[in-house]
Write a protein that holds these residues in place. Sequence first.
Motif, PDB file in Angstrom:
ATOM      1  N   ALA A  87       0.829  -1.204   0.000  1.00 35.21           N
ATOM      2  CA  ALA A  87       0.000   0.000   0.000  1.00 35.21           C
ATOM      3  C   ALA A  87       0.859   1.249   0.000  1.00 35.21           C
ATOM      4  O   ALA A  87       1.903   1.304   0.639  1.00 35.21           O
ATOM      5  N   THR A  88       0.376   2.252  -0.725  1.00 34.62           N
ATOM      6  CA  THR A  88       0.964   3.584  -0.734  1.00 34.62           C
ATOM      7  C   THR A  88      -0.164   4.569  -0.513  1.00 34.62           C
ATOM      8  O   THR A  88      -1.237   4.452  -1.107  1.00 34.62           O
ATOM      9  N   LEU A  89       0.082   5.529   0.359  1.00 33.16           N
ATOM     10  CA  LEU A  89      -0.913   6.539   0.698  1.00 33.16           C
ATOM     11  C   LEU A  89      -0.298   7.909   0.431  1.00 33.16           C
ATOM     12  O   LEU A  89       0.791   8.201   0.910  1.00 33.16           O
ATOM     13  N   THR A  90      -0.979   8.715  -0.375  1.00 32.34           N
ATOM     14  CA  THR A  90      -0.506  10.066  -0.662  1.00 32.34           C
ATOM     15  C   THR A  90      -1.474  11.055  -0.035  1.00 32.34           C
ATOM     16  O   THR A  90      -2.659  11.082  -0.377  1.00 32.34           O
ATOM     17  N   ASP A  94      -3.933  19.868  -0.216  1.00 27.74           N
ATOM     18  CA  ASP A  94      -5.263  20.426  -0.485  1.00 27.74           C
ATOM     19  C   ASP A  94      -6.388  19.715   0.264  1.00 27.74           C
ATOM     20  O   ASP A  94      -7.565  19.986   0.040  1.00 27.74           O
ATOM     21  N   GLY A  95      -6.028  18.786   1.166  1.00 29.13           N
ATOM     22  CA  GLY A  95      -7.043  18.099   1.961  1.00 29.13           C
ATOM     23  C   GLY A  95      -7.587  16.838   1.323  1.00 29.13           C
ATOM     24  O   GLY A  95      -8.566  16.272   1.791  1.00 29.13           O
ATOM     25  N   THR A  96      -6.955  16.372   0.251  1.00 27.87           N
ATOM     26  CA  THR A  96      -7.374  15.126  -0.387  1.00 27.87           C
ATOM     27  C   THR A  96      -6.295  14.073  -0.172  1.00 27.87           C
ATOM     28  O   THR A  96      -5.163  14.388   0.174  1.00 27.87           O
ATOM     29  N   ALA A 108      -7.888   0.611  -4.236  1.00 28.65           N
ATOM     30  CA  ALA A 108      -7.629   2.045  -4.298  1.00 28.65           C
ATOM     31  C   ALA A 108      -8.589   2.767  -3.366  1.00 28.65           C
ATOM     32  O   ALA A 108      -9.728   2.333  -3.181  1.00 28.65           O
ATOM     33  N   LEU A 109      -8.096   3.820  -2.764  1.00 25.85           N
ATOM     34  CA  LEU A 109      -8.917   4.663  -1.901  1.00 25.85           C
ATOM     35  C   LEU A 109      -8.722   6.109  -2.336  1.00 25.85           C
ATOM     36  O   LEU A 109      -7.627   6.500  -2.725  1.00 25.85           O
ATOM     37  N   THR A 110      -9.777   6.890  -2.256  1.00 26.01           N
ATOM     38  CA  THR A 110      -9.676   8.332  -2.464  1.00 26.01           C
ATOM     39  C   THR A 110     -10.617   9.002  -1.485  1.00 26.01           C
ATOM     40  O   THR A 110     -11.575   8.388  -1.011  1.00 26.01           O
ATOM     41  N   GLY A 111     -10.319  10.229  -1.178  1.00 24.46           N
ATOM     42  CA  GLY A 111     -11.201  10.959  -0.287  1.00 24.46           C
ATOM     43  C   GLY A 111     -10.535  12.212   0.235  1.00 24.46           C
ATOM     44  O   GLY A 111      -9.597  12.734  -0.366  1.00 24.46           O
ATOM     45  N   VAL A 120      -5.406  12.434  12.371  1.00 25.95           N
ATOM     46  CA  VAL A 120      -6.015  12.694  11.071  1.00 25.95           C
ATOM     47  C   VAL A 120      -7.168  11.720  10.872  1.00 25.95           C
ATOM     48  O   VAL A 120      -7.061  10.537  11.188  1.00 25.95           O
ATOM     49  N   THR A 121      -8.261  12.252  10.375  1.00 27.26           N
ATOM     50  CA  THR A 121      -9.392  11.424   9.980  1.00 27.26           C
ATOM     51  C   THR A 121      -9.430  11.401   8.464  1.00 27.26           C
ATOM     52  O   THR A 121      -9.428  12.451   7.821  1.00 27.26           O
ATOM     53  N   PHE A 122      -9.398  10.197   7.911  1.00 19.41           N
ATOM     54  CA  PHE A 122      -9.480  10.010   6.466  1.00 19.41           C
ATOM     55  C   PHE A 122     -10.916   9.638   6.134  1.00 19.41           C
ATOM     56  O   PHE A 122     -11.424   8.625   6.608  1.00 19.41           O
ATOM     57  N   ASP A 123     -11.566  10.482   5.354  1.00 16.15           N
ATOM     58  CA  ASP A 123     -12.948  10.251   4.943  1.00 16.15           C
ATOM     59  C   ASP A 123     -12.912   9.709   3.522  1.00 16.15           C
ATOM     60  O   ASP A 123     -12.784  10.463   2.557  1.00 16.15           O
ATOM     61  N   ALA A 124     -12.963   8.389   3.425  1.00 19.41           N
ATOM     62  CA  ALA A 124     -12.868   7.732   2.122  1.00 19.41           C
ATOM     63  C   ALA A 124     -14.253   7.553   1.524  1.00 19.41           C
ATOM     64  O   ALA A 124     -15.268   7.756   2.196  1.00 19.41           O
TER      65      ALA A 124
END
Length: 163
Positions: A87-90, A94-96, A108-111, A120-124
């Motif tokens: 896994a790679t997380l970028t 800009d908050g994305t 894949a995840l985006t959010g 940090v809260t990741f909203d996917a």
Amino acid sequence: MQSITRRVFAVTALFAMSVFLIGCGASPFEGTWTLDKEATRPVIKAAMESKLAEQAAAAGDQGAATLEMMKGMIDGMLDKMIEEMDATLTVNADGTFTGSGKFGNQEALTGTWAESGGTVTFDAQGEENDAVATLKDGAMRFAPKNKPADMPEDFALIFKKSK
């Protein structure tokens, strides 16, 4: 009189901009992070053993015997699971964010993400994919926000920042 007003306005504007720019330093979460398999393995192993011990205690004497048998199997299962993980997380300024690789059953995840109080809260896309993360010793501990009932409470993935 107009020149004084302009000067006061200019000084006030410069002050406001400097406060804004000082306060807008880059978050330590921003950047590209890769899964640290070596650091993740003991975290997942401890979480799995904790969950098994909880289940064994609920099952009584028979559970204790099963727990001992399962402990021997955990390493093999864990080795296979860790080997398949990637896994790679970028995390963007800009908050994305974007994630690629294998996140459970997701490839894949985006959010969006937001930082508050060192977390940090990741909203996917999809509530089941939301996560929270904290930093410790330069590593990011990334854990599902809405863990399924069968997932160990302490389950997390450990990421290291790419250079």
